[in-house]
Write an enzyme that holds these catalytic residues in place. Structure first.
Site, PDB file in Angstrom:
ATOM      1  N   HIS A 142       6.574   2.498  -5.288  1.00 49.02           N
ATOM      2  CA  HIS A 142       5.990   1.190  -5.017  1.00 49.02           C
ATOM      3  C   HIS A 142       6.951   0.424  -4.127  1.00 49.02           C
ATOM      4  CE1 HIS A 142       4.107  -2.707  -5.600  1.00 49.02           C
ATOM      5  NE2 HIS A 142       3.064  -2.036  -6.026  1.00 49.02           N
ATOM      6  N   ASP A 192      -1.779   2.995 -10.243  1.00 47.75           N
ATOM      7  CA  ASP A 192      -2.824   3.972  -9.968  1.00 47.75           C
ATOM      8  C   ASP A 192      -2.642   5.282 -10.712  1.00 47.75           C
ATOM      9  OD1 ASP A 192      -4.233   2.363  -8.181  1.00 47.75           O
ATOM     10  OD2 ASP A 192      -2.799   2.803  -6.596  1.00 47.75           O
TER      11      ASP A 192
HETATM   12  N1  ACO Z   1       6.300  11.090  -3.408  1.00 45.68           N
HETATM   13  C1  ACO Z   1       7.406  11.602  -2.802  1.00 45.68           C
HETATM   14  N2  ACO Z   1       8.316  10.860  -2.140  1.00 45.68           N
HETATM   15  C2  ACO Z   1       8.094   9.549  -2.055  1.00 45.68           C
HETATM   16  C3  ACO Z   1       6.978   8.923  -2.651  1.00 45.68           C
HETATM   17  C4  ACO Z   1       6.070   9.761  -3.338  1.00 45.68           C
HETATM   18  N3  ACO Z   1       4.982   9.227  -3.929  1.00 45.68           N
HETATM   19  N4  ACO Z   1       7.017   7.604  -2.419  1.00 45.68           N
HETATM   20  C5  ACO Z   1       8.118   7.367  -1.701  1.00 45.68           C
HETATM   21  N5  ACO Z   1       8.793   8.553  -1.480  1.00 45.68           N
HETATM   22  C6  ACO Z   1      10.078   8.697  -0.806  1.00 45.68           C
HETATM   23  C7  ACO Z   1       9.938   8.584   0.689  1.00 45.68           C
HETATM   24  O1  ACO Z   1       9.727   9.840   1.307  1.00 45.68           O
HETATM   25  C8  ACO Z   1      11.276   7.980   1.058  1.00 45.68           C
HETATM   26  O2  ACO Z   1      12.234   9.002   0.999  1.00 45.68           O
HETATM   27  P1  ACO Z   1      13.532   8.966   2.002  1.00 45.68           P
HETATM   28  O3  ACO Z   1      14.287   7.744   1.616  1.00 45.68           O
HETATM   29  O4  ACO Z   1      14.230  10.240   1.706  1.00 45.68           O
HETATM   30  O5  ACO Z   1      12.963   8.899   3.383  1.00 45.68           O
HETATM   31  C9  ACO Z   1      11.579   7.035  -0.095  1.00 45.68           C
HETATM   32  O6  ACO Z   1      10.887   7.603  -1.219  1.00 45.68           O
HETATM   33  C10 ACO Z   1      11.097   5.600   0.131  1.00 45.68           C
HETATM   34  O7  ACO Z   1       9.718   5.652   0.441  1.00 45.68           O
HETATM   35  P2  ACO Z   1       8.974   4.709   1.489  1.00 45.68           P
HETATM   36  O8  ACO Z   1       7.744   5.368   1.955  1.00 45.68           O
HETATM   37  O9  ACO Z   1       9.976   4.254   2.515  1.00 45.68           O
HETATM   38  O10 ACO Z   1       8.655   3.477   0.553  1.00 45.68           O
HETATM   39  P3  ACO Z   1       7.589   2.343   0.854  1.00 45.68           P
HETATM   40  O11 ACO Z   1       8.012   1.169   0.078  1.00 45.68           O
HETATM   41  O12 ACO Z   1       7.384   2.178   2.326  1.00 45.68           O
HETATM   42  O13 ACO Z   1       6.221   2.951   0.280  1.00 45.68           O
HETATM   43  C11 ACO Z   1       4.494   3.564  -1.176  1.00 45.68           C
HETATM   44  C12 ACO Z   1       5.689   2.635  -0.949  1.00 45.68           C
HETATM   45  C13 ACO Z   1       3.533   3.496   0.031  1.00 45.68           C
HETATM   46  C14 ACO Z   1       3.711   3.074  -2.386  1.00 45.68           C
HETATM   47  C15 ACO Z   1       5.001   5.008  -1.380  1.00 45.68           C
HETATM   48  O14 ACO Z   1       5.836   5.083  -2.518  1.00 45.68           O
HETATM   49  C16 ACO Z   1       3.854   6.019  -1.506  1.00 45.68           C
HETATM   50  O15 ACO Z   1       3.371   6.528  -0.484  1.00 45.68           O
HETATM   51  N6  ACO Z   1       3.407   6.329  -2.757  1.00 45.68           N
HETATM   52  C17 ACO Z   1       2.296   7.205  -2.953  1.00 45.68           C
HETATM   53  C18 ACO Z   1       0.982   6.457  -2.726  1.00 45.68           C
HETATM   54  C19 ACO Z   1       0.665   5.478  -3.835  1.00 45.68           C
HETATM   55  O16 ACO Z   1       0.754   5.807  -5.020  1.00 45.68           O
HETATM   56  N7  ACO Z   1       0.223   4.279  -3.435  1.00 45.68           N
HETATM   57  C20 ACO Z   1      -0.180   3.247  -4.394  1.00 45.68           C
HETATM   58  C21 ACO Z   1       0.778   2.099  -4.352  1.00 45.68           C
HETATM   59  S1  ACO Z   1       0.417   0.926  -5.582  1.00 45.68           S
HETATM   60  C22 ACO Z   1      -0.869   0.057  -4.969  1.00 45.68           C
HETATM   61  O17 ACO Z   1      -1.065  -0.123  -3.819  1.00 45.68           O
HETATM   62  C23 ACO Z   1      -1.788  -0.481  -5.928  1.00 45.68           C
END
Ligand code: ACO
Length: 429
Positions: free
Chosen positions: A306, A363
């Protein structure tokens, strides 16, 4: 604490005021930077940018706190109803008995759709995603209620708010009925908000449909947990669109579309599809965890991570507990709950997820609850949209009531070609 920050640039020092919120969140007020220095700030994804001050929802991602108008989400989920929480978010206080009755009655009164609108549903293929239908229908409401175009009329806005809250669940249920090839079921004034929605979704003319109070309570809880989350992607979209003084129907339609994306509300559908895939594949959760850790796999653990929560999402905690409590009570055993629990346990032990503070988000377990309630997977994000609606409305209203609001119009740093000649087509390579 200092009440000013200093920015040193090109030999000049600019003093920037510090803004402190009621929960001691601190911000540097950069409003004067461009006028005073010619520079703008750059913050892709708005990771460090506060777009507004707001008195609606407080969340502390580090501590796992979420409160609507100061009241903890855990208390509201246990003791309130979705209609009451909608009032709280939109009008800023818990309603007294008279206010709640008036509000509920107006949601009941406005729940039917104009008969002509029913024909719109015929134009969609039965495979249409209900989010596409929901957004188009909500926008279409503005053509039936052109008085809503006057966004300055407060009395009219209250009616528009009631219409939206009331009709959203009717539209959602009709889009489901359309996909099932079943006749539309009209709203029933004798039923509460959530019971009415369940009846429109699941009753058929051929047999009676009994509304299970446990399911009604669970649905109330689910909607309450989704009702607001401050400046998330869809809410910021509603504010962005609303900032041009577009009407509330238009702004909400845009919010619905922003919510549809798999990185936002669309994740609940993706979580369930992922859990089904793991189960089909034999149930080895470590295989999928390994895949999520490989950057080039393009696979992420859906329902994990998140932007704001770097601790356990408090909503996920409540929904997980509800899954464990409600599923046996409504006599549903779901093997996907076991897959989800094993996946969560394995991920939380894995340093990749621990180091990045990736925990289950709202979620992750909501899909399992919705499945148990009989909601089909492609309706999950629609359910999220119904829940989030009062939050979107509250933010739109807060912005419209603030006389200092401005049209949202970010800047950019241009990185394209410098001044270029127009080359006639015959001379182009
Ligand atoms: N699985 C694997 N790796 C992940 C995940 C995941 N679900 N989420 C983040 N990471 C990793 C990224 O690859 C990144 O790694 P790095 O530092 O080695 O490059 C690090 O964790 C940070 O991730 P970001 O994408 O930079 O974080 P951001 O804050 O931009 O994204 C998000 C947040 C979009 C929710 C992300 O965690 C994600 O894609 N999660 C899966 C989708 C999801 O569940 N969305 C629902 C969100 S809640 C809502 O909207 C109600």
């Amino acid at each position: 604490m200092a009440d000013r920050a200093e920015l040193k640039l090109d030999g000049k020092t600019l003093e920037l005021p510090i803004i402190v919120g009621t929960e001691q969140e601190k911000a540097i007020d950069i409003r004067q930077i461009r006028a005073q220095t010619g520079f703008v700030t750059l913050d892709p994804g708005y990771v460090n940018t506060g777009s507004t001050t707001s008195a609606i929802t407080f969340l502390d991602g580090e501590a796992g706190i979420l409160r609507y108008r100061g009241i903890p989400i855990e208390v509201l989920a246990e003791r309130s109803t979705f209609v009451e929480v909608s009032y709280l978010l939109i009008y800023g206080k818990l309603p007294n008995q008279t206010e709640l009755s008036t509000f509920s009655q107006s949601l009941t009164r406005h729940s039917m759709l104009h008969e002509d609108m029913k024909r719109f549903f015929d134009g969609y293929p039965s495979t249409a995603h209900p989010m596409a239908i929901l957004s188009a229908m909500v926008c279409s409401l503005s053509s039936y209620y052109p008085e809503a175009l006057n966004v300055k009329n407060k009395e009219q806005t209250d009616i528009t708010i009631a219409r939206l809250l009331a009709k959203m669940r009717t539209i959602a249920a009709y889009s489901f009925k359309k996909s099932m090839g079943q006749p539309f079921v009209y709203p029933k004034n004798s039923l509460s908000y959530c019971a009415n929605f369940l009846n429109m979704m699941f009753s058929v003319p051929a047999e009676p449909y009994e509304i299970d109070e446990e399911i009604v309570r669970t649905l109330n809880m689910l909607f309450i947990l989704h009702a607001d989350h401050e400046q998330n992607c869809s809410t910021s979209t509603v504010r962005m669109v609303g900032s041009s003084q577009a009407n509330l129907f238009a702004a909400i339609a845009a919010g619905i579309l922003a919510l549809w994306g798999p990185l936002h509300g669309g994740a609940n559908q993706e979580v369930l599809e992922m859990l089904e895939e793991i189960q089909r594949d034999g149930g080895d959760v470590t295989k999928f965890i390994d895949l999520a850790k490989k950057k080039d796999s393009g696979f992420r653990l859906m329902g994990f991570g998140h932007r704001v929560y770097k601790n356990y999402d408090p909503r996920a905690k409540i929904i997980k507990a509800a899954c464990e409590r409600v599923l046996p009570r409504i006599r549903k055993k779901d093997p996907l709950l076991d897959v989800a629990q094993r996946l969560e346990e394995a991920a939380l032990k894995d340093p990749y997820f621990a180091d990045r503070k990736l925990n289950p988000n709202v979620d992750f377990y909501s899909g399992i609850i919705m499945r148990a309630l009989g909601i089909p997977t492609n309706m999950f994000t629609v359910m999220f949209a119904i829940g989030r609606l009062p939050g979107w409305i509250a933010h739109w209203k807060e912005m419209m009531d603030d006389s200092s609001s401005k049209i949202c119009r970010p800047r950019q740093i241009y990185t394209g070609n410098n001044l270029s000649p127009y080359v006639p087509i015959e001379d182009r390579k």
